[in-house]
Every structure is written in structure tokens, then in C-alpha cells.
Design a protein around this motif. Structure first.
Motif, PDB file in Angstrom:
ATOM      1  N   UNK A  64      -8.909  -2.315  26.364  1.00  0.00           N
ATOM      2  CA  UNK A  64      -8.380  -3.677  26.432  1.00  0.00           C
ATOM      3  C   UNK A  64      -6.861  -3.694  26.232  1.00  0.00           C
ATOM      4  N   UNK A  65      -6.339  -2.805  25.406  1.00  0.00           N
ATOM      5  CA  UNK A  65      -4.889  -2.771  25.184  1.00  0.00           C
ATOM      6  C   UNK A  65      -4.163  -2.390  26.463  1.00  0.00           C
ATOM      7  N   UNK A  66      -4.667  -1.364  27.154  1.00  0.00           N
ATOM      8  CA  UNK A  66      -4.066  -0.944  28.426  1.00  0.00           C
ATOM      9  C   UNK A  66      -4.169  -2.050  29.469  1.00  0.00           C
ATOM     10  N   UNK A  67      -5.264  -2.788  29.446  1.00  0.00           N
ATOM     11  CA  UNK A  67      -5.493  -3.842  30.430  1.00  0.00           C
ATOM     12  C   UNK A  67      -4.531  -5.013  30.247  1.00  0.00           C
ATOM     13  N   UNK A  68      -4.293  -5.417  29.005  1.00  0.00           N
ATOM     14  CA  UNK A  68      -3.597  -6.680  28.760  1.00  0.00           C
ATOM     15  C   UNK A  68      -2.208  -6.582  28.133  1.00  0.00           C
ATOM     16  N   UNK A  69      -1.835  -5.482  27.574  1.00  0.00           N
ATOM     17  CA  UNK A  69      -0.636  -5.486  26.726  1.00  0.00           C
ATOM     18  C   UNK A  69       0.601  -4.862  27.356  1.00  0.00           C
ATOM     19  N   UNK A  70       0.619  -4.721  28.648  1.00  0.00           N
ATOM     20  CA  UNK A  70       1.820  -4.440  29.438  1.00  0.00           C
ATOM     21  C   UNK A  70       2.758  -3.384  28.872  1.00  0.00           C
ATOM     22  N   UNK A  71       2.242  -2.235  28.551  1.00  0.00           N
ATOM     23  CA  UNK A  71       3.098  -1.141  28.110  1.00  0.00           C
ATOM     24  C   UNK A  71       3.503  -1.153  26.647  1.00  0.00           C
ATOM     25  N   UNK A  72       3.158  -2.199  25.899  1.00  0.00           N
ATOM     26  CA  UNK A  72       3.415  -2.208  24.461  1.00  0.00           C
ATOM     27  C   UNK A  72       2.634  -1.041  23.849  1.00  0.00           C
ATOM     28  N   UNK A 107      -5.561  -9.826  23.599  1.00  0.00           N
ATOM     29  CA  UNK A 107      -5.661  -8.831  22.541  1.00  0.00           C
ATOM     30  C   UNK A 107      -4.337  -8.810  21.786  1.00  0.00           C
ATOM     31  N   UNK A 108      -4.431  -8.414  20.531  1.00  0.00           N
ATOM     32  CA  UNK A 108      -3.232  -8.322  19.708  1.00  0.00           C
ATOM     33  C   UNK A 108      -3.538  -7.484  18.480  1.00  0.00           C
ATOM     34  N   UNK A 109      -2.472  -6.999  17.839  1.00  0.00           N
ATOM     35  CA  UNK A 109      -2.620  -6.341  16.553  1.00  0.00           C
ATOM     36  C   UNK A 109      -2.822  -7.404  15.483  1.00  0.00           C
ATOM     37  N   UNK A 110      -3.643  -7.099  14.496  1.00  0.00           N
ATOM     38  CA  UNK A 110      -3.857  -7.997  13.366  1.00  0.00           C
ATOM     39  C   UNK A 110      -3.683  -7.209  12.071  1.00  0.00           C
ATOM     40  N   UNK A 111      -3.468  -7.943  10.995  1.00  0.00           N
ATOM     41  CA  UNK A 111      -3.237  -7.336   9.680  1.00  0.00           C
ATOM     42  C   UNK A 111      -2.071  -6.353   9.752  1.00  0.00           C
ATOM     43  N   UNK A 112      -0.997  -6.770  10.434  1.00  0.00           N
ATOM     44  CA  UNK A 112       0.154  -5.900  10.630  1.00  0.00           C
ATOM     45  C   UNK A 112       1.422  -6.529  10.073  1.00  0.00           C
ATOM     46  N   UNK A 113       2.449  -5.720   9.962  1.00  0.00           N
ATOM     47  CA  UNK A 113       3.746  -6.174   9.478  1.00  0.00           C
ATOM     48  C   UNK A 113       4.267  -7.266  10.412  1.00  0.00           C
TER      49      UNK A 113
END
Length: 132
Positions: A64-72, A107-113
């Protein structure tokens, strides 16, 4: 499904083959889609993660990260996390949400700085949502 890979690279590839076999069996039972997530303890270019993504015998999973997060880079094990020791080779993505026969919407990172959530682990979490 959720998983944690703790063993060495060759064992992880064997684990991936078994996981893909189980998931294929479930899809053969008319399950409409599959989500597999967890701490894979491996980077996106590793043999185990590539095996999950490109599969064998008709079964593969999308990241899902590769699909939606545009190289982040989506660093889930990061030196920005106060719970991570710099000696542990941080700054890599080793936690994943994989899917098959579903449509992710976010999708996103959670519980992060920098987020509103407290840091609760030495890994940042990955949250994904799918279209119903």
C-alpha cells in the motif's frame, strides 16, 4: 493477517512462500480480498519483500505504501524516534501493509514524530484505509 519476521533472510523467504500458499488457499475459498500487515524486519528491496510483492503461482501482494505514497520513504524504523538506538541501523522501512484484490484509499505513518499521537514503540505504525 499479521506477521512478524524474526529469522535470517533465507528463512524469511521460506516463510513468505508459506504465507503466499495459505493466502492463495483462502482466495480459492472465495474470500474477496486479503490484507497482510506487520513487522517484516526487512527493507523493500530484500528478497523476502520482493517475493511477497511479485509472488509465485499466481499469488502476489501489493504494498500500500508503494501504491499511494509517491516515493516517500515511509521510514518506520527511524533515528527520529527516541526509542530507537542509533546502533540498530535505523532509517529504513521494515513495517508494511500488503493487500490483494482490494482498493486502498489512503495510507500514512502513525505514532510518529510530528503527529498528534504519542510514540508508543520503536517502530512507527502504518495505517491504511481501503474502499468498502
Amino acid at each position: 493477517y499479521t506477521t512478524l519476521f524474526r529469522s535470517a533472510a533465507p528463512d524469511r523467504v521460506r516463510q513468505v512462500r508459506r504465507i503466499l500458499s495459505v493466502l492463495q488457499d483462502r482466495l480459492n475459498e472465495d474470500i474477496s480480498g486479503v490484507i497482510l500487515c506487520g513487522d517484516m524486519n526487512d527493507i523493500p528491496d530484500s528478497e523476502a519483500i520482493k517475493s511477497l510483492r511479485f509472488g509465485e503461482k499466481g499469488m502476489w501482494l501489493n504494498d500500500v505504501w508503494e501504491t499511494l505514497c509517491n516515493g516517500d520513504p515511509g521510514l518506520t524504523f527511524s533515528s527520529a524516534n527516541p526509542w530507537v538506538s542509533p546502533s540498530l541501523w535505523p532509517n529504513r522501512r521494515i513495517d508494511y501493509v500488503f493487500y490483494h484484490n482490494l482498493t486502498p484509499s489512503s495510507c500514512r505513518l502513525v505514532f510518529n514524530v510530528g503527529s498528534d499521537e504519542s510514540i508508543v514503540s520503536d517502530h512507527f505504525g502504518v495505517m491504511a484505509e481501503f474502499v468498502a
